[in-house]
Every structure is written in C-alpha cells, then in structure tokens.
Design a protein around this motif. Structure first.
Motif, PDB file in Angstrom:
ATOM      1  N   ASP A 137      36.786  67.862  51.857  1.00  0.00           N
ATOM      2  CA  ASP A 137      37.083  66.446  52.089  1.00  0.00           C
ATOM      3  C   ASP A 137      35.808  65.614  52.005  1.00  0.00           C
ATOM      4  OD1 ASP A 137      38.768  64.168  53.031  1.00  0.00           O
ATOM      5  OD2 ASP A 137      37.420  64.289  54.754  1.00  0.00           O
ATOM      6  N   SER A 188      35.747  75.048  55.397  1.00  0.00           N
ATOM      7  CA  SER A 188      35.936  74.815  53.966  1.00  0.00           C
ATOM      8  C   SER A 188      36.812  73.593  53.719  1.00  0.00           C
ATOM      9  CB  SER A 188      36.548  76.056  53.303  1.00  0.00           C
ATOM     10  OG  SER A 188      35.706  77.182  53.473  1.00  0.00           O
ATOM     11  N   GLU A 189      37.826  73.406  54.544  1.00  0.00           N
ATOM     12  CA  GLU A 189      38.686  72.217  54.414  1.00  0.00           C
ATOM     13  C   GLU A 189      37.887  70.943  54.688  1.00  0.00           C
ATOM     14  OE1 GLU A 189      42.111  72.523  56.903  1.00  0.00           O
ATOM     15  OE2 GLU A 189      42.733  74.467  56.065  1.00  0.00           O
ATOM     16  N   TYR A 190      37.086  70.951  55.774  1.00  0.00           N
ATOM     17  CA  TYR A 190      36.270  69.777  56.095  1.00  0.00           C
ATOM     18  C   TYR A 190      35.302  69.483  54.947  1.00  0.00           C
ATOM     19  CZ  TYR A 190      37.635  70.883  60.956  1.00  0.00           C
ATOM     20  OH  TYR A 190      38.332  71.166  62.104  1.00  0.00           O
ATOM     21  N   PHE A 224      38.460  81.740  50.075  1.00  0.00           N
ATOM     22  CA  PHE A 224      38.179  80.302  50.104  1.00  0.00           C
ATOM     23  C   PHE A 224      37.426  79.854  48.849  1.00  0.00           C
ATOM     24  CE2 PHE A 224      37.930  81.937  54.555  1.00  0.00           C
ATOM     25  CZ  PHE A 224      39.174  81.479  54.944  1.00  0.00           C
TER      26      PHE A 224
END
Length: 499
Positions: free
Chosen positions: A291, A286-288, A204
């Motif tokens: 964003d 990690s995606e949150y 990540f």
C-alpha cells in the motif's frame, strides 16, 4: 578528570525518542513484539562453555542439535551460526574455496570484507561488473554470460563470489550463474546478507534464496532484515563443490574463540519466530508495504525504484522491502534528502548516496512507522517546486545537474580499473602519503569506500585516475561518508613508492 563516557545514556535516550529507524537492525527496536518480548535481560544468560551448553567450535550436544535443526529449516547440508557477522562467513568461504595465492572471480560491488579475504589469502582477483541502472545511478544485476566469458578467459579461477541481493535490493539470476559456475566444476559463493528474509517470503512473492537456486555457500545477515541482534548471521552450505572440512577450519579461525551465547540464542530464537508467528507478521507487513509503495509510486519529483526494473540491466528480481528514493529530479542530493527526513520528520534512513536514499523496512516495522515515511516523502515531493525555485534550480536544471554528477561518479566506480599489483602487494609495499587531489596516476595503497555500504571506489593496487579522484572529492563535497583511508579526514591517501 576526564568526563565519563556517555554511550549507554545516548543509546537509551535515542531509544526513548520519537526517531523512527529505517535502518538495521531488523528488529527495529520493537522489543515488545512477539519475536523478542520473551528474550530476557542478556546479562542473565551471558555464559561461557560450561557443562551442558556445548561448544560452538566442536558442537556435540545442544548446539549440534540446534545447528542441525536450522539446516533442516533452510534445506542446507550444513548451517553455521555466525557471531562475528556476515563478514566472518565471507572470509571463511573465500579462504576455504580458494588456495593461498590462488585466483577468485568476484563482483566489483562486493563488500569490503570480501576484499579483506583477498588480502589475507594473498589472492589474485578478477572482477565481474554489474550492469548499471542509468536513470537511477545504482548498480543492476550480474549477467551469467559475463561470468562464463571470464571463466573461459581465466582458467586459473578457483571460485566465484557474487552479491545478491545488493544493498539496494537488486537480485541477479543466481540459478543461471550457478549453472555456469558448476559447468566449470567450481563453487559459487553468494553474499545474501541483505536477503535473510527470502527463505520465509515465498508465499508473499519475495525473491527466492540463493540456497534454493544452486549456490554452494550462502551467507545471510539475520540482523539486517529479521528480528535478531546486531552481529548475528548464518552461513549455509550445499555439498559437492566446496570442501566442508576446510570451511569448518576457517570458520573456527574467523569466529571468536568465546562465542556469545546471547548471540547464538538470538539466532535460534529468530529462526523459531520466523517459522511460526513471524510468517503471519511478514504477511501483514507485506500488505502495508504494498500500500505504501502504491502511494509513493505517484510522486512527481522523487522517484521510487520498483519491480518495473525487472528484466532490464541484469535485474532478475527486486526486493521491495528496500525503499530506494531517487532525488535526480529535485535539485537535492541524497544527503540533503537524508538530512530533511532526519531533522524535520525524525526518520533515520539506512544510508544516502549521491542522489538517492535507502530505507530498510522489515516485518518488525509498525504500520504507523511506514505511514510516517510515506507521508513525509509525499509532503517533500509536493515541496520540491517551491524549494527548488528558492535554490534557483528548475526541474530541467536539476535533472542536468544530477545526471552530470552521478554520471561521473558511477563511471568512476564501474569502468574497469587499471591494477598495477595485487591487493596484498599494495597494502604491504613501501608507501607515502599525498593529498588526494595530488594522487593522479599514482598507485593506491589503501581502500577508499563509502560506508555504508562498504563497496570500494578504489582498491589497493589500482591506479588513481582523474575520474576516481573526482569521485572521491565529489562524494566529500556532498557530505557522504568517505572512509577506508588511515586519514580520518579523508584528505590524504597513501600511495606506493617506486615499484
């Protein structure tokens, strides 16, 4: 009759409130999540060294197996479970690596526990200074060439200790530093307390752990960024430049003689979780986070520290789980922003500096919690103009005020201090108490630091300059937590008598 204490009730009330934690510990009180939801009532398994459960100080059975398994997970030659926190590991590593009354080279931005190790072993210390990120007023990275220059200048140095990542997520070029240190046949100790998640985050794009980059001893606080109980940590060792027998000896001295099985079970459970479900959770988190950071990067007044800083001021990498928000263009101090977030939005930050706040995020943060922080900061950014005008502070004025204030503060911390004696000599010498404002040119017999993060502004044995005193008084005026002195009100400081 004295009123009964209320700590437990206060903790329970806080746990049931809508206050959201952007601070340690890394489990974020998410006790229903996969990592901890099967963890039983701690009283039900709080035991001592009974038959079948081994002894942490001489592991031969289940704990030996667990420690060897953990070393295999991390790729170390030996891993220690620490129930006394990272401080215990730092003290053990310093004591093992440097002879009594020897000399250590360490970052001036080290945690207070490193200075305690210097005191306990009566060491001489040479400092390596991090670069400074002037537009934010926070510390940058440590340069390998600066380490090399000091090792050439002081051949008596026996070990090197650096902090990476810093409290603010700044990562130095540990591989380059390790190569320099090893050319001098010395061990490199890395305080990686805030990077316990690095070992699980390569896919990540998190920074690489110092253990993989050549460090000889790496100390990590599981509880800071992973789902483990407060006070749990681990220490990893690579063979070659460190005497492991000495490290064993000191780890036993600094660890409790009655190590908590609850803590040890929490450490093992945390690593198991990160090996399996935790990796998936880290990916979603990690995606949150990406964003949220993308949206916050659009703020006009509040400024977010980002990976754009890499390659400047000694910054080799940056851990984006630390959300550092600068108030320099707002007319607010860091403590004012911290107070707004707490009182209006019920968001509790990890810490505030003179003109920034730090939010610690981890894989256990919820999407809703991250969204609350994002919306709060965006709303405050929109309010800056009207609030600043009511405070009679324009955008330009606020920048000047902030730059002047922080410039003094960081000059005070990071310019080379004048030392008249060692830390141990100062702390054990004859001393007397004076008002801080009357202490100019006197030799401090105490530490002075902000907590958190616990990095000293003044170290015993250093001359109290006008800049240092200004820093301390200004921090107090800003409402920051000035600690280290015996005087809890931080009005008086002990200084040395005639030397």
């Amino acid at each position: 009759m004295k009123e009964r204490p209320k700590l437990l009730k206060r903790l329970m009330d806080y746990g049931n409130s809508d206050f959201y934690p952007f601070h340690m510990p890394g489990h974020k009180r998410q006790y229903r999540n996969e990592g901890v939801n099967e963890f039983p009532n701690p009283f039900s398994m709080d035991i001592t060294e009974i038959d079948g459960f081994d002894n942490l100080h001489r592991p031969e059975g289940i704990l030996k197996d667990s420690l060897e398994w953990a070393a295999g997970v991390y790729g170390s030659d030996k891993t220690y479970y620490l129930v006394n926190g990272s401080s215990c590991g730092i003290l053990s590593a310093i004591s093992a690596a440097v002879s009594n009354r020897g000399t250590i080279l360490m970052g001036r931005n080290c945690h207070k526990s490193a200075y305690h190790g210097v005191f306990l072993n009566q060491l001489e210390v040479k400092y390596i200074y991090p670069q400074i990120i002037p537009e934010l007023g926070i510390q940058g990275g440590i340069l390998a060439e600066d380490v090399e220059e000091l090792l050439k200048s002081y051949p008596e140095i026996e070990a090197v200790l650096v902090v990476s990542p810093t409290y603010d997520g700044i990562v130095s070029d540990v591989r380059a530093i390790a190569e320099v240190v090893h050319r001098f046949h010395l061990p490199l100790i890395v305080d990686e307390a805030h990077g316990a998640h690095f070992a699980f985050g390569k896919k990540f794009e998190y920074p690489v752990s110092a253990l993989e980059l050549g460090a000889d001893v790496v100390i990590q606080s599981l509880h800071k960024t992973l789902p483990s109980l407060t006070q749990t940590a681990i220490m990893h060792v690579k063979k070659g430049f460190i005497n492991i027998e000495r490290l064993d000896r000191y780890a036993q001295m600094y660890q409790s003689s009655s190590p908590s099985y609850v803590f040890m079970a929490s450490i093992e459970n945390c690593i198991c979780y990160m090996e399996e479900e935790g990796m998936k959770k880290l990916g979603l988190f990690s995606e949150y986070l990406l964003d949220i950071r993308r949206r916050l990067n659009g703020m006009e007044y509040l400024k977010l520290l980002s990976k754009d800083i890499i390659g400047q001021y000694g910054v080799f990498d940056y851990d984006e789980t630390k959300i550092i928000v600068s108030t320099r263009n707002t007319g607010w101090s860091g403590s004012q922003l911290d107070q707004l977030l707490r009182e209006k939005y019920h968001l509790e930050m990890e810490m505030c500096g003179a003109d920034y706040v730090t939010a610690i995020t981890t894989l256990e943060d919820t999407k809703e919690g991250l969204e609350r922080l994002c919306l709060a900061l965006l709303e405050l950014d929109m309010r800056v103009s009207s609030i600043s005008s009511r405070m009679d502070v324009t955008k330009q004025d606020s920048r000047e005020i902030s730059d002047n204030r922080t410039g003094h503060i960081f000059d005070g911390i990071y310019l080379t201090e004048e030392s008249r004696c060692s830390i141990s000599e100062a702390m054990d010498g004859k001393r007397y108490k004076v008002l801080i404002q009357d202490a100019m040119e006197k030799v401090s017999a105490e530490f002075v630091y902000l907590y958190p993060p616990g990095i000293p502004i003044v170290v015993p044995g250093e001359v109290l300059s006008g800049d240092m005193i200004e820093v301390i008084l200004e921090y107090k005026d800003l409402g920051l937590h000035v600690q280290g002195m015996e005087d809890e009100a931080a009005e008086f400081i002990y200084v040395l008598g005639e030397m």
